[in-house]
Design an enzyme around this catalytic site. Sequence first.
Site, PDB file in Angstrom:
ATOM      1  CE  LYS A 124       9.402  39.632 -15.161  1.00  0.00           C
ATOM      2  NZ  LYS A 124      10.111  40.900 -15.419  1.00  0.00           N
ATOM      3  CG  ASP A 142      13.906  41.106 -11.756  1.00  0.00           C
ATOM      4  OD1 ASP A 142      14.912  40.521 -11.284  1.00  0.00           O
ATOM      5  OD2 ASP A 142      13.386  42.105 -11.221  1.00  0.00           O
TER       6      ASP A 142
END
Length: 214
Positions: A124, A142
């Site tokens: 991420k 997220d």
Amino acid sequence: MVQQLGYHALRDIFSRFQAADPEPKGELEHVNAYTLVVAVALSAQATDVGVNRATRALFKIADTPQKMLDLGEEGLIEHIKTIGLFRNKAKNVIKLSRILVDDYGGEVPNSRAALQSLPGVGRKTANVVLNMWWGMPTQAVDTHIFRVGNRTGICPGKDVNAVERAIEDNIPADFQHHAHHWLILHGRYTCVARKPKCNACLIRDLCQYEEKTP
């Protein structure tokens, strides 16, 4: 799980997002690629607001890997001790700074594999840096994007990797660059976790969420 929305619905949704906010920006403050890496690494299980509050003074004195090493772990802790997991994060920031100095001449690499090899940098974080600094159409999934994707049908998936693939496979190419920012901001301010603001939602008529708030 809701069904994946079709191409025309997705094009309509992202056209609306684009019209409302043509150039969405991430909310983590940074001055270069290195401070972006650090800010994103610090933001795990923390709010952007809290990270920004801690890093404003930090980045004035440590905006390169070498300056961070000169500051040292204890000096870094003094700046970030208001952020969750600050001790472990400080260790990782010092380690990744050492690697950047020793192996990359103090520069941040622009490949996902190289970024993910840095301590405290997962997929991420790497995707955020590649997208925000180098303009690559990467998708940093997220909790906001995971919720919005599965609630609306924009990009449903059983885990973050599946949601990332759903974005890459289904959202029209001309919206890929800003897709994750539009989705994060939508989840942060409109499609919130407990009581989504459906009455103020740009895409209410296209969303598959059955329990819309009045």
